[in-house]
Design an enzyme around this catalytic site. Structure first.
Site, short mmCIF file in Angstrom:
data_model
loop_
_atom_site.label_atom_id
_atom_site.label_comp_id
_atom_site.label_asym_id
_atom_site.label_seq_id
_atom_site.Cartn_x
_atom_site.Cartn_y
_atom_site.Cartn_z
N ASP A 15 -1.38 9.52 -10.69
CA ASP A 15 -1.30 8.43 -11.66
C ASP A 15 0.15 8.17 -12.06
OD1 ASP A 15 -4.03 8.25 -11.61
OD2 ASP A 15 -4.37 9.32 -13.49
N GLU A 70 -4.51 2.45 -4.71
CA GLU A 70 -3.07 2.56 -4.50
C GLU A 70 -2.48 1.28 -3.93
OE1 GLU A 70 -4.97 4.16 -0.70
OE2 GLU A 70 -5.40 4.08 -2.84
N ASP A 110 0.85 -1.19 0.00
CA ASP A 110 0.00 0.00 0.00
C ASP A 110 0.89 1.25 0.00
OD1 ASP A 110 -2.91 1.00 0.38
OD2 ASP A 110 -1.76 2.12 1.89
N ASN A 135 -2.43 12.87 -3.61
CA ASN A 135 -3.33 13.38 -4.64
C ASN A 135 -3.81 14.78 -4.31
OD1 ASN A 135 -3.36 11.31 -6.54
ND2 ASN A 135 -4.94 10.14 -5.46
#
Length: 465
Positions: free
Chosen positions: A340, A367, A323, A331
């Site tokens: 991304d 993610e 993770d 973000n």
């Protein structure tokens, strides 16, 4: 993918096909020019020649007609069905033609007389030419249906039956075929061969004037050149078993064979395109569009396969659950496009630490990533996970909201087991997920290994007593 779809959709004529067609037409015309002065040369009758030729014509034309009927139905094009009817007509009319030919099946004609075979030959070439004209003047806009195929088949059988009756029972009402008991037609019946040749020549011109640039049209045109040469040499040879007559039979077979080969080539090319496109679609179905890693669907399939293999071979199977730490903050700080790009960079680092063909890295969702490591114990899987952390640290992807390091980090959970009775893939994944949770709770940017008992259930009590 675009190239494969081009192979499926494209129905145009390639320059190579055009060159090949020109060469074949040139050779046909050249051979006809050479054979014409020698056409009347008598040759010895070959026993069984006509029966073998007839069977070959029936087989080739029934296959070709079936392909064209099927093509017309699949593409919903009446033009292909009409072309199939032309070759089906040849198939059907060859049955009475062989039966009427002396020496075809038996020494004497089974039906009619010697003249019957000649009239059936005239009917064959005239009917075929007319059906080619019908095909060449039809529109691709007309939809082909199963009813159209049935009507074509029934109409063809009915017409051939009438032509057969005319060439046998109706012989007294037809002009005399042989002159001197041997040669075909004389000056008084010159209109008959002129009509047969004229219909085929018109058929050739109609095909040449077709607007559609398709392989089907190109090779039908080549076949019609062969058909015209067939009629010319048969009539110019003037008698059965002459050089022209033998040569004409070869071009008769070529008339249908060249179109059949073109259809089979088209089917092979289409199959190649579909197979390639299917392979690409399967790859895309198993690939994550963002990271190019395997997707969740592929992970589930591979995990099941590797689990069964490990259980059969009694070898350890390991799983890494990964993770990205504080990815939502990443973000929020840098934007989703940068997020991304971050995931793509992590995917590249993942691929650098798995080197064996059986190792699979997949995007598990959002993610989260997962790695399947066949034939790997917990210690070996932990080494892979630690190498990933080191490589990502060296890549130093900035993450201002991930303190104290200020760069992107990962939390990784490791689980491994030798599949046995009572164990399952769900238990393996759940153990890795719990180890991942432990890594996140204990400070992140670390690897935690699940205890073996989380993955491998304890044996039943009666086995321990």
């Amino acid at each position: 993918m675009d190239e494969e779809l081009y192979l499926i959709k494209d129905a145009g004529v390639s320059p190579r096909q055009v060159r090949l067609a020109r060469v074949i037409v040139g050779l046909l015309v050249l051979s006809a020019v050479i054979a014409t002065p020698l056409a009347t040369t008598p040759l010895l009758p070959i026993p069984g020649y006509m029966s073998a030729f007839g069977i070959a014509m029936i087989v080739v034309n029934i296959i070709l007609a079936s392909l064209l009927f099927a093509k017309g139905l699949i593409e919903s094009k009446e033009s292909s069905i009409r072309l199939g009817a032309a070759y089906f007509f040849v198939t059907v009319i060859f049955v009475p033609l062989i039966a009427a030919f002396p020496g075809g099946l038996m020494e004497a004609p089974i039906i009619g007389s010697n003249s019957s075979a000649v009239w059936l030959w005239c009917s064959w070439h005239t009917g075929f030419g007319l059906l080619i004209i019908r095909y060449a003047t039809s529109s691709d806009d007309t939809a082909g249906t199963a009813t159209s195929v049935r009507k074509s088949i029934l109409a063809t059988i009915a017409v051939v039956a009438l032509l057969t009756l005319g060439a046998t029972l109706g012989l007294p009402y037809l002009p005399e075929v042989f002159r001197n008991g041997r040669n075909f037609f004389d000056d008084s019946t010159i209109l008959v061969p002129a009509l047969v040749f004229g219909v085929n020549a018109i058929g050739l011109l109609c095909v040449m004037r077709m607007r559609e640039e398709k392989p089907e049209r190109l090779w039908v045109m080549v076949g019609m050149v062969a058909a015209c040469i067939d009629v010319w040499l048969t009539l110019y040879g003037g008698a059965r078993f002459s050089l022209g007559w033998y040569f004409a039979k070869i071009t008769s077979l070529f008339t249908s064979l060249v179109v059949l080969i073109s259809q089979l080539y088209g089917i092979t090319r289409l199959y190649h395109g579909i197979a390639g496109a299917n392979k690409i679609l399967m790859t895309q179905a198993n690939q994550d569009g963002l990271t190019a890693l395997s997707n969740r669907r592929c992970f589930d399939q591979v995990l099941e396969i590797e689990w069964n293999r490990a259980r059969r071979d009694k070898r350890s199977l390991a799983l890494l659950m990964i993770d990205v730490d504080h990815f939502k903050k990443y973000n929020d700080c840098y934007g989703h496009l940068a997020g991304d790009d971050c995931l793509r960079q992590i995917a590249q680092q993942l691929l650098r630490v798995i080197n064996r063909p059986g190792d699979v890295a997949a995007r598990y969702g959002g993610e989260e990533f997962v790695v399947i490591l066949p034939n790997t114990d917990a210690a070996g899987a932990r080494l892979v996970a630690e190498r990933l952390l080191l490589n990502l640290s060296a890549a130093s992807i900035p993450h201002a909201d991930n303190q104290p390091l200020g760069q992107v980090t990962l939390s990784i959970g490791v689980s491994a087991t030798v599949p046995g009775p009572g164990a399952s893939t769900s238990a393996l994944a759940l153990a890795a997920d719990k180890a991942l949770y432990e890594a996140k709770e204990s400070g992140r940017n670390k690897v935690c290994t699940a205890p073996r008992e989380l993955v491998t259930p304890a044996p039943p009590a009666f086995l321990m007593s």
